[in-house]
Design a protein around this motif. Structure first.
Motif, PDB file in Angstrom:
ATOM      1  N   ALA A 194      27.883  88.008  61.533  1.00 44.66           N
ATOM      2  CA  ALA A 194      28.137  87.135  62.695  1.00 44.66           C
ATOM      3  C   ALA A 194      27.106  87.430  63.791  1.00 44.66           C
ATOM      4  N   PHE A 195      26.721  88.694  63.926  1.00 47.98           N
ATOM      5  CA  PHE A 195      25.707  89.072  64.923  1.00 47.98           C
ATOM      6  C   PHE A 195      24.313  88.556  64.544  1.00 47.98           C
ATOM      7  N   VAL A 196      24.039  88.399  63.254  1.00 44.59           N
ATOM      8  CA  VAL A 196      22.771  87.752  62.873  1.00 44.59           C
ATOM      9  C   VAL A 196      22.841  86.278  63.264  1.00 44.59           C
ATOM     10  N   ALA A 197      24.000  85.660  63.021  1.00 48.19           N
ATOM     11  CA  ALA A 197      24.146  84.230  63.343  1.00 48.19           C
ATOM     12  C   ALA A 197      23.967  83.975  64.836  1.00 48.19           C
ATOM     13  N   ASP A 198      24.401  84.910  65.690  1.00 49.38           N
ATOM     14  CA  ASP A 198      24.278  84.636  67.139  1.00 49.38           C
ATOM     15  C   ASP A 198      23.036  85.279  67.754  1.00 49.38           C
ATOM     16  N   GLY A 199      22.178  85.859  66.902  1.00 50.67           N
ATOM     17  CA  GLY A 199      20.902  86.377  67.400  1.00 50.67           C
ATOM     18  C   GLY A 199      20.972  87.785  67.984  1.00 50.67           C
ATOM     19  N   THR A 200      22.153  88.413  67.951  1.00 50.69           N
ATOM     20  CA  THR A 200      22.270  89.795  68.445  1.00 50.69           C
ATOM     21  C   THR A 200      21.446  90.728  67.562  1.00 50.69           C
ATOM     22  N   LEU A 201      21.561  90.530  66.246  1.00 57.85           N
ATOM     23  CA  LEU A 201      20.710  91.228  65.275  1.00 57.85           C
ATOM     24  C   LEU A 201      19.717  90.205  64.721  1.00 57.85           C
ATOM     25  N   ASP A 202      18.565  90.693  64.270  1.00 62.83           N
ATOM     26  CA  ASP A 202      17.566  89.777  63.697  1.00 62.83           C
ATOM     27  C   ASP A 202      17.761  89.616  62.189  1.00 62.83           C
ATOM     28  N   ALA A 203      18.461  90.559  61.574  1.00 66.29           N
ATOM     29  CA  ALA A 203      18.669  90.506  60.119  1.00 66.29           C
ATOM     30  C   ALA A 203      19.780  91.473  59.748  1.00 66.29           C
ATOM     31  N   PHE A 204      20.259  91.318  58.506  1.00 62.57           N
ATOM     32  CA  PHE A 204      21.228  92.269  57.944  1.00 62.57           C
ATOM     33  C   PHE A 204      20.926  92.407  56.466  1.00 62.57           C
ATOM     34  N   PHE A 205      21.030  93.641  55.966  1.00 62.08           N
ATOM     35  CA  PHE A 205      20.889  93.844  54.519  1.00 62.08           C
ATOM     36  C   PHE A 205      21.905  94.860  54.024  1.00 62.08           C
ATOM     37  N   GLU A 206      22.495  94.551  52.862  1.00 63.06           N
ATOM     38  CA  GLU A 206      23.291  95.560  52.157  1.00 63.06           C
ATOM     39  C   GLU A 206      23.076  95.355  50.663  1.00 63.06           C
ATOM     40  N   ALA A 207      22.878  96.454  49.950  1.00 60.94           N
ATOM     41  CA  ALA A 207      22.521  96.380  48.529  1.00 60.94           C
ATOM     42  C   ALA A 207      23.666  95.857  47.670  1.00 60.94           C
ATOM     43  N   HIS A 208      24.911  96.062  48.120  1.00 61.00           N
ATOM     44  CA  HIS A 208      26.044  95.424  47.434  1.00 61.00           C
ATOM     45  C   HIS A 208      27.165  95.145  48.423  1.00 61.00           C
ATOM     46  N   LEU A 209      27.596  93.893  48.457  1.00 59.11           N
ATOM     47  CA  LEU A 209      28.802  93.529  49.209  1.00 59.11           C
ATOM     48  C   LEU A 209      29.732  92.800  48.261  1.00 59.11           C
ATOM     49  N   SER A 210      31.025  92.836  48.577  1.00 61.69           N
ATOM     50  CA  SER A 210      32.000  92.053  47.814  1.00 61.69           C
ATOM     51  C   SER A 210      32.097  90.666  48.449  1.00 61.69           C
ATOM     52  N   PRO A 211      32.601  89.674  47.670  1.00 61.22           N
ATOM     53  CA  PRO A 211      32.650  88.305  48.215  1.00 61.22           C
ATOM     54  C   PRO A 211      33.425  88.209  49.524  1.00 61.22           C
ATOM     55  N   TRP A 212      34.522  88.965  49.641  1.00 57.74           N
ATOM     56  CA  TRP A 212      35.327  88.872  50.873  1.00 57.74           C
ATOM     57  C   TRP A 212      34.601  89.450  52.084  1.00 57.74           C
ATOM     58  N   ASP A 213      33.666  90.379  51.871  1.00 55.48           N
ATOM     59  CA  ASP A 213      32.888  90.926  53.004  1.00 55.48           C
ATOM     60  C   ASP A 213      31.869  89.903  53.503  1.00 55.48           C
ATOM     61  N   GLY A 236      28.050  86.796  41.255  1.00 52.80           N
ATOM     62  CA  GLY A 236      28.248  87.159  42.659  1.00 52.80           C
ATOM     63  C   GLY A 236      29.624  86.841  43.218  1.00 52.80           C
ATOM     64  N   LEU A 237      30.186  85.688  42.845  1.00 52.00           N
ATOM     65  CA  LEU A 237      31.477  85.301  43.436  1.00 52.00           C
ATOM     66  C   LEU A 237      32.621  86.166  42.916  1.00 52.00           C
ATOM     67  N   ALA A 238      32.441  86.733  41.752  1.00 44.93           N
ATOM     68  CA  ALA A 238      33.498  87.590  41.192  1.00 44.93           C
ATOM     69  C   ALA A 238      33.238  89.067  41.487  1.00 44.93           C
ATOM     70  N   ARG A 239      31.986  89.491  41.373  1.00 42.53           N
ATOM     71  CA  ARG A 239      31.693  90.926  41.451  1.00 42.53           C
ATOM     72  C   ARG A 239      30.912  91.343  42.685  1.00 42.53           C
ATOM     73  N   GLY A 240      30.455  90.365  43.457  1.00 40.41           N
ATOM     74  CA  GLY A 240      29.642  90.700  44.625  1.00 40.41           C
ATOM     75  C   GLY A 240      28.174  90.769  44.269  1.00 40.41           C
ATOM     76  N   ASN A 241      27.367  91.030  45.287  1.00 40.49           N
ATOM     77  CA  ASN A 241      25.922  90.952  45.099  1.00 40.49           C
ATOM     78  C   ASN A 241      25.238  91.652  46.272  1.00 40.49           C
ATOM     79  N   ALA A 242      23.927  91.742  46.193  1.00 34.74           N
ATOM     80  CA  ALA A 242      23.161  92.160  47.368  1.00 34.74           C
ATOM     81  C   ALA A 242      23.216  91.023  48.381  1.00 34.74           C
ATOM     82  N   ALA A 243      23.074  91.361  49.657  1.00 32.27           N
ATOM     83  CA  ALA A 243      23.091  90.323  50.697  1.00 32.27           C
ATOM     84  C   ALA A 243      21.998  90.601  51.715  1.00 32.27           C
ATOM     85  N   LEU A 244      21.101  89.632  51.853  1.00 33.97           N
ATOM     86  CA  LEU A 244      20.089  89.668  52.917  1.00 33.97           C
ATOM     87  C   LEU A 244      20.254  88.408  53.741  1.00 33.97           C
TER      88      LEU A 244
END
Ligand code: IPD
Ligand code: CA
Length: 262
Positions: A194-213, A236-244
């Motif tokens: 949400a902070f990337v969406a509002d420009g507070t952060l410029d980016a976000f990365f996590e090597a694995h997130l679950s779909p609900w995250d 990805g929708l069942a097991r999650g994925n990396a997210a950038l």
């Protein structure tokens, strides 16, 4: 794609459910000393608060939208043609330790695409909402990602968990610091997105997130003009994925550094 009125109905339900769930989470946060904390795994916790908030969300969604499926962090489920991916308290460790940064995250997915996303952050009472193709907003203000175009100016959110091998995590942190970027680990991926969406952060990365995250926050970023990796790719929708997720001008360099395709 569903007709507009179906999306409007789901957005309205998601906003009301997120606020009610967030109020329940906030009451538990104030009494968190009474919670019995259980281990789901190393450095992975759950309490009655997570379960109770998810049960409330599940009950409200199934009452209002019985045709939709459900996939929740605590009570499970499976991605179907139309389903809700639900994180009742994203940032459980923050929550249990008394760090006031956690979120309720709800994403509605139809035919593998996230159409509605709501991230409610109870400690600041801010509600981020987005609908595919219609933009995103926080409490009436349109969301826009940052205009940051140089890595050396970037503030990048990062997440980590026991789901990824420590050596791989260390490699990603190292590559980003050498980027060079400045890093923040907030402890709630939904809030960081949400902070990337509002420009507070410029980016976000996590090597694995679950779909609900991830799903609700990633939609917010796209609807705010940002770029996101293809989270639904493969399983990805069942097991999650990396997210950038990032401001568009940072896409190529961050994708190279983090080696995310999409
Ligand atoms: C976690 C948080 C954390 C992220 C982890 C998630 P939880 O979710 O979003 O920031 O780094 O990967 O598992 O367990 O607090 O709901
Ligand atoms: Ca989570």
């Amino acid at each position: 794609m569903l007709p507009d009125h179906e999306l409007d109905r789901r957005l309205a339900v998601a906003i009301s459910v997120a606020r009610e769930a967030g109020a329940l989470a906030r009451r538990w946060f104030e009494r968190r000393g009474e919670l019995v904390i259980e281990h789901k795994g190393r450095q992975d916790f759950v309490s009655e608060a997570d379960r109770e908030v998810e049960a409330l969300i599940r009950q409200r969604l199934q009452g209002a939208l019985p045709e939709d499926g459900f996939l929740g962090e605590e009570s499970g489920g499976a991605p179907g043609e139309s389903f809700w991916a639900v994180d009742p308290i994203d940032g459980t460790t923050n929550f249990l330790r008394g760090i006031p940064l956690y979120a309720v995250s709800l994403a509605f997915v139809h035919e593998r695409e996230t159409l509605v996303g709501v991230v409610y952050v109870p400690p600041t009472d801010r509600l981020f909402q987005g609908v595919r193709g219609r933009g995103a907003e926080v409490d009436g203000r349109a969301l826009r990602v940052s205009a940051c175009a140089r890595l050396e100016d970037a503030l990048v959110g990062i997440g980590s968990s026991q789901r990824v091998a420590p050596a791989a995590l260390a490699e990603v942190f190292r590559a980003l610091y050498l980027g060079p970027v400045d890093l923040r680990r907030l402890g709630s991926a939904a809030t960081a997105l949400a902070f990337v969406a509002d420009g507070t952060l410029d980016a976000f990365f996590e090597a694995h997130l679950s779909p609900w995250d991830a799903l609700a926050g990633l939609l917010l970023v796209r609807e705010a003009g940002g770029w996101t990796s293809d989270f639904a790719a493969g399983e990805g929708l069942a097991r999650g994925n990396a997210a950038l997720a990032c401001a568009p001008a940072l896409r190529d360099e961050l994708a190279r550094i983090t080696r995310v395709m999409g």
